[in-house]
Design a protein around this motif. Structure first.
Motif, PDB file in Angstrom:
ATOM      1  N   VAL A  88      20.031  -8.326  28.592  1.00 22.11           N
ATOM      2  CA  VAL A  88      18.645  -8.265  28.129  1.00 22.11           C
ATOM      3  C   VAL A  88      17.895  -9.382  28.835  1.00 22.11           C
ATOM      4  CG1 VAL A  88      19.131  -7.235  25.854  1.00 22.11           C
ATOM      5  CG2 VAL A  88      19.047  -9.726  26.081  1.00 22.11           C
ATOM      6  N   GLY A  89      16.591  -9.255  28.880  1.00 20.82           N
ATOM      7  CA  GLY A  89      15.811 -10.300  29.527  1.00 20.82           C
ATOM      8  C   GLY A  89      14.323 -10.039  29.429  1.00 20.82           C
ATOM      9  N   PHE A  90      13.572 -10.949  30.044  1.00 24.67           N
ATOM     10  CA  PHE A  90      12.114 -10.808  30.037  1.00 24.67           C
ATOM     11  C   PHE A  90      11.528 -11.456  31.279  1.00 24.67           C
ATOM     12  CE2 PHE A  90      12.737 -14.977  28.168  1.00 24.67           C
ATOM     13  CZ  PHE A  90      11.682 -15.731  28.671  1.00 24.67           C
ATOM     14  N   SER A  91      10.293 -11.064  31.550  1.00 29.76           N
ATOM     15  CA  SER A  91       9.546 -11.687  32.626  1.00 29.76           C
ATOM     16  C   SER A  91       8.082 -11.771  32.219  1.00 29.76           C
ATOM     17  CB  SER A  91       9.661 -10.877  33.921  1.00 29.76           C
ATOM     18  OG  SER A  91       8.993 -11.548  34.967  1.00 29.76           O
TER      19      SER A  91
ATOM     20  N   LEU B  13       4.017  -9.124  29.106  1.00 35.03           N
ATOM     21  CA  LEU B  13       5.421  -9.530  29.095  1.00 35.03           C
ATOM     22  C   LEU B  13       6.252  -8.272  29.311  1.00 35.03           C
ATOM     23  CD1 LEU B  13       5.301 -11.705  25.877  1.00 35.03           C
ATOM     24  CD2 LEU B  13       5.766 -12.583  28.173  1.00 35.03           C
ATOM     25  N   SER B  14       7.166  -8.320  30.250  1.00 34.14           N
ATOM     26  CA  SER B  14       8.091  -7.216  30.480  1.00 34.14           C
ATOM     27  C   SER B  14       9.414  -7.600  29.837  1.00 34.14           C
ATOM     28  CB  SER B  14       8.308  -6.987  31.981  1.00 34.14           C
ATOM     29  OG  SER B  14       7.105  -6.627  32.606  1.00 34.14           O
ATOM     30  N   LEU B  15       9.921  -6.717  28.983  1.00 37.42           N
ATOM     31  CA  LEU B  15      11.195  -6.956  28.305  1.00 37.42           C
ATOM     32  C   LEU B  15      12.182  -5.890  28.766  1.00 37.42           C
ATOM     33  CD1 LEU B  15       8.760  -7.502  25.836  1.00 37.42           C
ATOM     34  CD2 LEU B  15      10.741  -8.858  25.252  1.00 37.42           C
ATOM     35  N   TYR B  16      13.346  -6.334  29.189  1.00 34.76           N
ATOM     36  CA  TYR B  16      14.326  -5.471  29.825  1.00 34.76           C
ATOM     37  C   TYR B  16      15.507  -5.146  28.932  1.00 34.76           C
ATOM     38  CZ  TYR B  16      11.644  -6.953  33.844  1.00 34.76           C
ATOM     39  OH  TYR B  16      10.618  -7.213  34.709  1.00 34.76           O
ATOM     40  N   ARG B  17      15.958  -3.900  29.011  1.00 32.19           N
ATOM     41  CA  ARG B  17      17.156  -3.360  28.361  1.00 32.19           C
ATOM     42  C   ARG B  17      17.045  -3.271  26.840  1.00 32.19           C
ATOM     43  NH1 ARG B  17      17.347  -3.175  33.070  1.00 32.19           N
ATOM     44  NH2 ARG B  17      18.846  -4.038  34.520  1.00 32.19           N
TER      45      ARG B  17
ATOM     46  N   LEU C 262       9.979  -2.392  28.144  1.00 39.25           N
ATOM     47  CA  LEU C 262       9.056  -2.531  27.034  1.00 39.25           C
ATOM     48  C   LEU C 262       8.014  -3.553  27.464  1.00 39.25           C
ATOM     49  CD1 LEU C 262       8.351  -2.112  23.990  1.00 39.25           C
ATOM     50  CD2 LEU C 262       9.955  -3.964  23.504  1.00 39.25           C
ATOM     51  N   TYR C 263       6.742  -3.216  27.309  1.00 36.17           N
ATOM     52  CA  TYR C 263       5.659  -4.111  27.710  1.00 36.17           C
ATOM     53  C   TYR C 263       4.860  -4.524  26.478  1.00 36.17           C
ATOM     54  CZ  TYR C 263       6.735  -2.082  32.233  1.00 36.17           C
ATOM     55  OH  TYR C 263       7.385  -1.654  33.366  1.00 36.17           O
ATOM     56  N   VAL C 264       4.644  -5.836  26.351  1.00 40.43           N
ATOM     57  CA  VAL C 264       3.905  -6.402  25.231  1.00 40.43           C
ATOM     58  C   VAL C 264       2.858  -7.349  25.808  1.00 40.43           C
ATOM     59  CG1 VAL C 264       4.102  -7.903  23.208  1.00 40.43           C
ATOM     60  CG2 VAL C 264       5.906  -6.236  23.701  1.00 40.43           C
TER      61      VAL C 264
END
Length: 140
Positions: free
Chosen positions: A72-75, A81-85, A109-111
């Protein structure tokens, strides 16, 4: 076969996050760092130049291509904010309607900002995504 572009690096997560100019993205990134570290029990690692990842999973495609990626991760991107997996787990479909304001696309997932979402639901998405991706590696 070509090497994967996004790989774990020795770059400083703190240094990367200190360079986030957008004040809300910076604040939210520090909160995501704390949340994902606590939930996964993993140390954060930079994947490529802009993804903060926790844990890892191994994938192998039918084509023979294989590699590792953050479980999992984010950028903190310019637009959101992009959230991965977080969308891959079986639980994600039931959790997303309760999350709050968000978008999905390309498996992410984008927030816009964390105050737009229910943090307890986000924590469940992180937990489920991490559990799913790390189990997938063990069973896949």
């Amino acid at each position: 076969m070509a090497e994967n572009k996004t790989q774990a690096t020795e770059a400083s997560v703190g240094g990367f996050l200190d360079g986030v100019d957008h004040s809300v993205r910076h604040r939210d990134s520090l909160r995501l760092l704390e949340l994902m570290s606590t939930i996964t029990g993993e140390e954060p690692v930079m994947w490529g130049p802009s993804i903060v990842g926790f844990g890892r999973y191994h994938y192998r495609y039918e084509t023979g291509r294989e590699g590792d990626a953050a479980a999992v991760g984010f950028s903190p991107r310019k637009a959101s904010l992009s959230l991965y997996r977080l969308l891959q787990s079986p639980e994600a479909g039931a959790l997303l309607p309760r999350l709050g304001k968000h978008r999905t696309g390309a498996g992410c997932l984008y927030v816009n900002k964390l105050e737009d979402v229910d943090e307890a639901v986000l924590a469940e998405l992180i937990r489920a995504g991490y559990r799913h991706m790390t189990a997938w590696t063990q069973n896949g």
